[in-house]
Design a protein around this motif. Structure first.
Motif, PDB file in Angstrom:
ATOM      1  N   ARG A 264       0.817  -1.212   0.000  1.00 46.31           N
ATOM      2  CA  ARG A 264       0.000   0.000   0.000  1.00 46.31           C
ATOM      3  C   ARG A 264       0.853   1.266   0.000  1.00 46.31           C
ATOM      4  NH1 ARG A 264      -2.788   3.972   2.298  1.00 46.31           N
ATOM      5  NH2 ARG A 264      -5.059   3.962   2.230  1.00 46.31           N
ATOM      6  N   ALA A 265       1.870   1.308   0.871  1.00 44.91           N
ATOM      7  CA  ALA A 265       2.660   2.529   1.012  1.00 44.91           C
ATOM      8  C   ALA A 265       3.419   2.889  -0.271  1.00 44.91           C
ATOM      9  CB  ALA A 265       3.615   2.391   2.201  1.00 44.91           C
ATOM     10  N   PRO A 266       4.198   1.971  -0.876  1.00 49.27           N
ATOM     11  CA  PRO A 266       4.883   2.333  -2.123  1.00 49.27           C
ATOM     12  C   PRO A 266       3.904   2.678  -3.250  1.00 49.27           C
ATOM     13  CG  PRO A 266       5.803   0.308  -1.220  1.00 49.27           C
ATOM     14  CD  PRO A 266       4.570   0.611  -0.447  1.00 49.27           C
ATOM     15  N   ALA A 267       2.801   1.905  -3.339  1.00 46.70           N
ATOM     16  CA  ALA A 267       1.821   2.170  -4.401  1.00 46.70           C
ATOM     17  C   ALA A 267       1.196   3.545  -4.225  1.00 46.70           C
ATOM     18  CB  ALA A 267       0.737   1.097  -4.396  1.00 46.70           C
ATOM     19  N   SER A 268       0.870   3.888  -2.974  1.00 48.92           N
ATOM     20  CA  SER A 268       0.276   5.195  -2.698  1.00 48.92           C
ATOM     21  C   SER A 268       1.251   6.312  -3.021  1.00 48.92           C
ATOM     22  CB  SER A 268      -0.149   5.262  -1.224  1.00 48.92           C
ATOM     23  OG  SER A 268      -0.725   6.511  -0.919  1.00 48.92           O
ATOM     24  N   MET A 269       2.510   6.122  -2.652  1.00 49.48           N
ATOM     25  CA  MET A 269       3.514   7.157  -2.899  1.00 49.48           C
ATOM     26  C   MET A 269       3.753   7.343  -4.400  1.00 49.48           C
ATOM     27  SD  MET A 269       7.280   7.554  -1.162  1.00 49.48           S
ATOM     28  CE  MET A 269       7.905   6.024  -1.812  1.00 49.48           C
ATOM     29  N   VAL A 270       3.854   6.232  -5.125  1.00 52.16           N
ATOM     30  CA  VAL A 270       4.105   6.322  -6.577  1.00 52.16           C
ATOM     31  C   VAL A 270       2.921   6.957  -7.294  1.00 52.16           C
ATOM     32  CG1 VAL A 270       4.423   4.957  -8.667  1.00 52.16           C
ATOM     33  CG2 VAL A 270       5.738   4.412  -6.622  1.00 52.16           C
ATOM     34  N   CYS A 271       1.706   6.492  -6.958  1.00 49.69           N
ATOM     35  CA  CYS A 271       0.510   7.029  -7.618  1.00 49.69           C
ATOM     36  C   CYS A 271       0.347   8.524  -7.348  1.00 49.69           C
ATOM     37  CB  CYS A 271      -0.737   6.279  -7.161  1.00 49.69           C
ATOM     38  SG  CYS A 271      -0.844   4.594  -7.784  1.00 49.69           S
ATOM     39  N   ALA A 272       0.553   8.906  -6.069  1.00 45.72           N
ATOM     40  CA  ALA A 272       0.418  10.325  -5.713  1.00 45.72           C
ATOM     41  C   ALA A 272       1.486  11.158  -6.395  1.00 45.72           C
ATOM     42  CB  ALA A 272       0.505  10.476  -4.190  1.00 45.72           C
ATOM     43  N   MET A 273       2.704  10.601  -6.497  1.00 44.13           N
ATOM     44  CA  MET A 273       3.791  11.330  -7.142  1.00 44.13           C
ATOM     45  C   MET A 273       3.497  11.515  -8.634  1.00 44.13           C
ATOM     46  SD  MET A 273       6.807  12.594  -6.136  1.00 44.13           S
ATOM     47  CE  MET A 273       7.579  11.583  -4.894  1.00 44.13           C
ATOM     48  N   VAL A 274       2.988  10.473  -9.273  1.00 38.04           N
ATOM     49  CA  VAL A 274       2.650  10.563 -10.705  1.00 38.04           C
ATOM     50  C   VAL A 274       1.570  11.611 -10.940  1.00 38.04           C
ATOM     51  CG1 VAL A 274       1.586   9.319 -12.634  1.00 38.04           C
ATOM     52  CG2 VAL A 274       3.374   8.216 -11.269  1.00 38.04           C
ATOM     53  N   MET A 275       0.537  11.588 -10.102  1.00 42.12           N
ATOM     54  CA  MET A 275      -0.555  12.557 -10.252  1.00 42.12           C
ATOM     55  C   MET A 275      -0.065  13.970  -9.978  1.00 42.12           C
ATOM     56  SD  MET A 275      -3.161  10.810 -11.221  1.00 42.12           S
ATOM     57  CE  MET A 275      -4.532  11.928 -10.953  1.00 42.12           C
ATOM     58  N   ALA A 276       0.816  14.116  -8.977  1.00 40.34           N
ATOM     59  CA  ALA A 276       1.336  15.445  -8.653  1.00 40.34           C
ATOM     60  C   ALA A 276       2.153  16.000  -9.805  1.00 40.34           C
ATOM     61  CB  ALA A 276       2.179  15.369  -7.380  1.00 40.34           C
ATOM     62  N   PHE A 277       3.013  15.168 -10.428  1.00 44.63           N
ATOM     63  CA  PHE A 277       3.806  15.632 -11.569  1.00 44.63           C
ATOM     64  C   PHE A 277       2.932  15.894 -12.784  1.00 44.63           C
ATOM     65  CE2 PHE A 277       7.564  14.404  -9.229  1.00 44.63           C
ATOM     66  CZ  PHE A 277       8.564  15.212  -9.769  1.00 44.63           C
ATOM     67  N   ALA A 278       1.840  15.139 -12.888  1.00 41.54           N
ATOM     68  CA  ALA A 278       0.910  15.372 -14.000  1.00 41.54           C
ATOM     69  C   ALA A 278       0.238  16.736 -13.866  1.00 41.54           C
ATOM     70  CB  ALA A 278      -0.134  14.264 -14.046  1.00 41.54           C
ATOM     71  N   ILE A 279      -0.019  17.167 -12.613  1.00 44.29           N
ATOM     72  CA  ILE A 279      -0.664  18.464 -12.385  1.00 44.29           C
ATOM     73  C   ILE A 279       0.327  19.602 -12.586  1.00 44.29           C
ATOM     74  CG2 ILE A 279      -1.741  19.923 -10.620  1.00 44.29           C
ATOM     75  CD1 ILE A 279      -2.954  17.332  -9.454  1.00 44.29           C
ATOM     76  N   ASN A 280       1.495  19.498 -11.901  1.00 44.79           N
ATOM     77  CA  ASN A 280       2.487  20.568 -12.032  1.00 44.79           C
ATOM     78  C   ASN A 280       3.862  20.018 -11.647  1.00 44.79           C
ATOM     79  OD1 ASN A 280       4.179  22.992 -11.255  1.00 44.79           O
ATOM     80  ND2 ASN A 280       2.328  24.033 -12.003  1.00 44.79           N
ATOM     81  N   ALA A 281       4.696  19.795 -12.627  1.00 46.63           N
ATOM     82  CA  ALA A 281       5.990  19.162 -12.382  1.00 46.63           C
ATOM     83  C   ALA A 281       6.893  20.015 -11.516  1.00 46.63           C
ATOM     84  CB  ALA A 281       6.672  18.855 -13.712  1.00 46.63           C
ATOM     85  N   ARG A 282       6.828  21.372 -11.685  1.00 45.37           N
ATOM     86  CA  ARG A 282       7.707  22.255 -10.908  1.00 45.37           C
ATOM     87  C   ARG A 282       7.405  22.164  -9.415  1.00 45.37           C
ATOM     88  NH1 ARG A 282       7.152  28.069 -13.229  1.00 45.37           N
ATOM     89  NH2 ARG A 282       8.590  28.469 -11.503  1.00 45.37           N
ATOM     90  N   LEU A 283       6.129  22.241  -9.045  1.00 48.50           N
ATOM     91  CA  LEU A 283       5.772  22.150  -7.625  1.00 48.50           C
ATOM     92  C   LEU A 283       5.993  20.727  -7.096  1.00 48.50           C
ATOM     93  CD1 LEU A 283       2.528  24.290  -7.138  1.00 48.50           C
ATOM     94  CD2 LEU A 283       4.797  24.673  -6.165  1.00 48.50           C
ATOM     95  N   ALA A 284       5.723  19.735  -7.920  1.00 47.06           N
ATOM     96  CA  ALA A 284       5.873  18.346  -7.487  1.00 47.06           C
ATOM     97  C   ALA A 284       7.321  17.992  -7.191  1.00 47.06           C
ATOM     98  CB  ALA A 284       5.317  17.401  -8.547  1.00 47.06           C
ATOM     99  N   SER A 285       8.268  18.744  -7.778  1.00 47.80           N
ATOM    100  CA  SER A 285       9.688  18.474  -7.508  1.00 47.80           C
ATOM    101  C   SER A 285      10.034  18.702  -6.034  1.00 47.80           C
ATOM    102  CB  SER A 285      10.571  19.330  -8.406  1.00 47.80           C
ATOM    103  OG  SER A 285      10.322  20.707  -8.172  1.00 47.80           O
TER     104      SER A 285
END
Length: 583
Positions: free
Chosen positions: A137-158
């Motif tokens: 759950r933890a790695p999947a949640s982190m990866v999915c959230a990271m992908v969605m965050a970069f999809a929204i705004n890569a600069r802030l997601a960095s």
């Protein structure tokens, strides 16, 4: 080690596979909700489109409900898989212990085996459940959230990326230091359990000598050792939460600061900012859960090793490839036998033993404390194996026999008499579970146990407490002899098994053996010369060697040790040893 343990998952493989699948589904639905929330704010709230709000809100409710169902299913299957895994581990360990020879059992303490079957298995169970649920759950949640965050705004997601790297390094050092302490903690449970076991089993001695305070102090020291180690470990682990929260709040501040500026210049919407803040919590909390999983795994690694030690222990006594299933008679032959308890030990307990015992003979064995009388008879039923030489029973090497057949035909009444909770009949039927009441009564008559059993109100249905604490030492010995007789063995070994019986009853038992079971070979270890002087022949043991072997009269004439003991006992009532020790 891991492979050894995972073999015990067995019928719970499906539940073990289903758990991470449902946990990933839960993560996917959870990750979708912040993205939908951004759509409601940007396309519904900001534009006043109520239809869009209802539509996307309905989708959010469905996603939340499906996430809930997936989480419940993951929890259910995770609990089933982990508890089932723990059950199989306990069963496998207990089954393996039953196959151990005495030599294998000597590798472990009783308290250590109890700890492995209880505390260590519980640790592995908790760790296994965490691995199935949070490890996915933890790695999947982190990866999915990271992908969605970069999809929204890569600069802030960095910002998240930098935070995760820094936090990961810090957590690595925290876990590394905590693990070292946790690995020291669990073996300390052996000392704690040993203290409890000794106190409870010997509570009568403790009270008789008024040693309650000393026993309490010993227990407190063992408990304090565990407490001190866990405190040291937790001092490292407690840094986990504050560092995590500091990182989370720092990320929120940075995203809010830079996100507000981006909203002003129209490169970011309000909904997207809110989604990024939600994903911030998802990413960093996932990392925190992952760190706790590693802490749990590090705590259980010592337990895993200890369980694997029991499962990997290879019994040094096993059936031959083509075993013999019939013992011809009760003859016993020792040919150049040497024995030591440790195979690599230079010191031998038994040295150059050569014996010829005819079937049906009554053999007395006498000797001082530590003269290896018990070691000698333990080799006959393969409770231990010889180091050198060979032992023949019924004309065949004992290693050629099926173990169960051999031990059913070589019945041993051990030095330490043990009775189990249940009725007298239940205990007797350990010798033969199919024995009738009449056969049990006959065996008790041979062992002179019927005398006291008939005086009990419930007679043969009298309840025996744990360890036989409600019968005397002599009564316990006679019940154990009767239990051994029910096996109808070709060889009967009494290892100092009438030491607590009065001389008159001892004589009755020997006379009954002589008259009722003349074809059974009888080996009687004793401290009293009177218990063996009417035997066909007598073995005199001294420092692991046979010092003399012959009849009572022959030994009086030729063996100075036997003559000295006989004279001391008949004149002064002395025991074999000046200090009255038992072999």
């Amino acid at each position: 080690m891991i492979r050894t343990l995972l073999k015990e998952v067995k019928e719970y493989k499906a539940a073990s596979i289903a758990t991470p699948i449902f946990m990933i589904l839960e993560v996917l639905f959870e990750t979708l909700i912040p993205f939908l929330m951004a759509s409601i704010i940007d396309k519904g709230v900001n534009t006043g489109d109520i239809h869009h709000i209802y539509k996307v809100g309905g989708i959010m409710i469905v996603a939340a409900f499906l996430g809930l169902l997936a989480g419940m299913a993951g929890g259910r299957y995770g609990a089933k898989a982990s508890t089932g895994f723990a059950k199989n581990l306990r069963n496998a360990m207990f089954d393996r212990i039953q196959t151990y020879s005495f030599a294998n059992i000597d590798h472990f303490s009783t308290a250590g085996l109890v700890t492995r079957l209880t505390t260590d298995v519980t640790n592995v169970q908790n760790s296994y459940q965490m691995m199935l649920r949070m490890m996915m759950r933890a790695p999947a949640s982190m990866v999915c959230a990271m992908v969605m965050a970069f999809a929204i705004n890569a600069r802030l997601a960095s910002i998240y990326l930098v935070a995760v790297l820094i936090l990961g390094i810090i957590l690595f050092f925290i876990i590394r230091h905590a693990t070292a302490y946790f690995q020291q903690a669990f073996p300390k449970y052996d000392a704690l359990n040993e203290s409890v076991q000794e106190n409870v089993s010997a509570i009568r001695v403790v009270k008789a000598y008024v040693r309650e305070e000393e026993e309490t102090s010993k227990f407190k020291r063992a408990s304090k050792n565990i407490y001190d180690i866990f405190v040291k470990a937790e001092k490292n682990v407690i840094w986990n939460a504050p560092i995590m929260m500091f990182t989370v709040y720092t990320c929120i501040i940075l995203i809010s600061w830079f996100g507000a500026k981006m909203i002003v210049v129209d490169s970011l919407t309000t909904g997207e900012l809110m989604s990024l803040l939600a994903y911030c919590m998802n990413i960093l909390m996932s990392l925190m859960m992952l760190s706790m999983v590693f802490v749990m795994i590090s705590m259980s690694m010592a337990s895993m090793r200890r369980i694997a030690e029991v499962l990997d222990e290879k019994t040094d006594i096993h059936n031959p490839e083509h075993p013999v299933y019939e013992v011809a008679d009760g003859s016993i032959t020792f040919k150049n036998v040497d024995f030591s308890y440790k195979k690599d030990s230079a010191e031998k307990v038994l040295k150059d033993i050569n014996l010829e015992i005819r079937s049906g003979e009554t053999i007395g064995i006498i000797g001082g404390t530590g003269s290896a009388k018990t070691s000698l008879v333990n080799l006959i039923s393969r409770l231990y194996d010889v180091t050198d030489g060979e032992i023949l029973v019924g004309g065949k090497n004992v290693k050629e026999y099926d173990l169960e057949v051999l031990r059913n035909q070589v019945s041993v009444v051990l030095q330490k008499n043990v009775l189990f909770t249940g009725s007298i009949l239940d205990n007797l039927r350990w010798g033969d579970k199919e024995a009738t009441d009449e056969e049990c009564i006959q065996a008790c008559k041979l062992a002179c146990a019927d005398e006291f059993i008939e005086r009990f109100p419930d007679k043969y249905n009298t309840h025996i407490e744990q360890g036989g604490n409600n019968v005397s030492g002599g009564q316990k010995q006679r019940l154990c002899i009767a239990r051994a007789l029910l096996k109808k063995p070709k060889i009967l070994i009494l290892d100092d098994s009438t030491s607590a019986v009065d001389t008159a009853t001892d004589a009755k038992i020997r006379r009954a053996f002589r008259e009722e079971i003349p074809d059974t070979t009888k080996l009687i270890i004793a401290q009293r010369v009177s218990s063996v002087q009417d035997a066909d022949r007598i073995i005199v043991m001294d420092e692991g060697k046979i010092h003399g072997f012959g009849t009572h009269d022959e030994l009086l004439a030729s063996d100075e040790i036997y003559r000295e003991v006989y004279e001391s006992q008949t004149q002064g009532g002395g025991d074999f040893d000046e200090n009255g020790g038992e072999a």
